[in-house]
Design an enzyme around this catalytic site. Structure first.
Site, PDB file in Angstrom:
ATOM      1  N   PRO A 116      11.954   0.413   1.342  1.00  0.00           N
ATOM      2  CA  PRO A 116      12.231  -0.162   0.039  1.00  0.00           C
ATOM      3  C   PRO A 116      12.709   0.787  -1.035  1.00  0.00           C
ATOM      4  CG  PRO A 116       9.941   0.382   0.196  1.00  0.00           C
ATOM      5  CD  PRO A 116      10.668   1.080   1.283  1.00  0.00           C
ATOM      6  N   GLU A 117      13.947   1.155  -1.042  1.00  0.00           N
ATOM      7  CA  GLU A 117      14.527   1.746  -2.237  1.00  0.00           C
ATOM      8  C   GLU A 117      15.677   0.833  -2.639  1.00  0.00           C
ATOM      9  OE1 GLU A 117      14.828   6.073  -2.307  1.00  0.00           O
ATOM     10  OE2 GLU A 117      13.956   6.119  -0.320  1.00  0.00           O
ATOM     11  N   LYS A 159      13.740  -1.535  -7.717  1.00  0.00           N
ATOM     12  CA  LYS A 159      13.190  -1.941  -6.423  1.00  0.00           C
ATOM     13  C   LYS A 159      12.568  -3.335  -6.469  1.00  0.00           C
ATOM     14  CE  LYS A 159      12.008   2.935  -5.823  1.00  0.00           C
ATOM     15  NZ  LYS A 159      10.893   3.905  -5.677  1.00  0.00           N
ATOM     16  N   ARG A 182       2.020  -2.823   5.701  1.00  0.00           N
ATOM     17  CA  ARG A 182       0.995  -2.025   5.035  1.00  0.00           C
ATOM     18  C   ARG A 182       0.428  -2.670   3.781  1.00  0.00           C
ATOM     19  NH1 ARG A 182       3.252   3.910   4.567  1.00  0.00           N
ATOM     20  NH2 ARG A 182       1.354   4.252   3.381  1.00  0.00           N
ATOM     21  N   ARG A 197      14.050  15.052 -21.786  1.00  0.00           N
ATOM     22  CA  ARG A 197      13.053  14.887 -20.735  1.00  0.00           C
ATOM     23  C   ARG A 197      12.503  16.259 -20.341  1.00  0.00           C
ATOM     24  NH1 ARG A 197      10.382  10.805 -17.385  1.00  0.00           N
ATOM     25  NH2 ARG A 197       9.547  12.031 -15.658  1.00  0.00           N
ATOM     26  N   ARG A 217       5.441  14.369  -3.599  1.00  0.00           N
ATOM     27  CA  ARG A 217       6.044  13.688  -2.457  1.00  0.00           C
ATOM     28  C   ARG A 217       6.633  14.701  -1.484  1.00  0.00           C
ATOM     29  NH1 ARG A 217       6.986   8.398  -3.351  1.00  0.00           N
ATOM     30  NH2 ARG A 217       6.893   8.378  -1.092  1.00  0.00           N
TER      31      ARG A 217
END
Length: 260
Positions: free
Chosen positions: A2-3, A59, A110, A148, A246
């Site tokens: 899922p991206e 997403k 999951r 940022r 990650r």
DNA sequence: CAGGATGTTGGGTC
DNA sequence: CGACCCAACATCCT
């Protein structure tokens, strides 16, 4: 699964299979995956409603009807498939929307994903999201990054900043732009931002036809599961580490670490 | 058996 | 407030 490209694939699937069909009932073999109401409540809201053209933000998949919107998020292992009444269901089919022309089945091994009901604005269930990564032009991209703090990989994956990029896409974009994932955003000059934006466009448009981040030749994703992966561009052994919490792969030759 | 996997959230920290 | 880290969630695979 899922991206952004995967979810865009799911959006196309809903457009092809469900749009124009009318909901007859909702069944939830795993009621826990109906997140903000009960399966009964979801059924009451959707029964008799007709699916319209679905949309996507990052997403999140928004399966609009002529009434409320069924909102889906796929977690790490979710996907949609179609079945006819009476077909055997898969053991991980968690929520099934039965229509007048077949069943839309949400499969999620999951159970990190789920479905939500949005009676009004889908943002109520998705929470705040940045602009969709496919819609962001170079100027907007630069504005998002301006001011940022922190590392570039965590910025790319921040859904409130920019919606749709996940772990594989972020590594792929950084590799293509020759930018080390730990580079502070504040260290990027205008040319670096150009390169990142170009890479994001190329990676997304390249991945969309595959409806996934393609594990193909010329892609980092094509080698990241190998025992000792090497850079598809220069052949140097790839490095691996944890960045933004990650699992991260990069090429030490093409993506030199930021100077402290 | 341990560890890891394409995601998000909540809690705690600086 | 902005950003980071970790643990947790549930399940399968190496």
């Amino acid at each position: 699964m899922p991206e952004l490209p995967d979810v865009e694939g799911h959006r196309r699937f809903v457009a092809e299979r469900a749009a124009g069909r009318t909901v007859e009932r909702v069944e939830a073999p795993d009621p826990d995956l109906v997140r903000n109401t009960t399966p009964q409540g979801l059924g009451r809201a959707l029964n008799g409603r007709t699916f319209r053209e679905p949309s996507r933000h990052g997403k999140w998949l928004l399966a609009h009807t002529d009434g409320p919107t069924l909102v889906l998020h796929f977690g790490m292992t979710g996907y949609l498939h179609w079945g006819e009444a009476g077909d055997d269901r898969h053991e991980h089919d968690r929520v099934v929307v039965v229509t007048d022309g077949g069943e839309l089945r949400f499969n999620c091994m999951r159970k990190f994903g789920g479905v939500w009901l949005a009676r009004d604005d889908p943002a109520e269930v998705t929470g705040p999201l940045g602009p969709d990564a496919l819609e962001v032009d170079r100027d907007a991209f630069g504005e998002l990054l301006a001011g940022r703090r922190g590392g570039v990989k965590s910025a790319l994956m921040d859904q409130e900043l920019l919606a749709g990029l996940g772990n594989l896409l972020a590594d792929e974009i950084l590799w293509r732009a020759r930018t080390h994932p730990r580079t502070p955003v504040g260290d990027l000059d205008a040319g670096d931002v150009d390169d990142l934006h170009d890479a994001m466009r190329e990676v997304l448009t390249g991945a969309l036809p595959h409806e996934r981040v393609p594990p193909e030749e010329g892609w980092l994703t094509g080698v990241r599961d190998e025992d000792a992966p090497s850079c598809p561009r220069c052949g140097a052994p790839l490095e691996h580490g944890t960045v933004a919490s990650r699992s991260t792969w990069w090429c030490p030759a093409c993506q030199p670490p930021p100077s402290v």
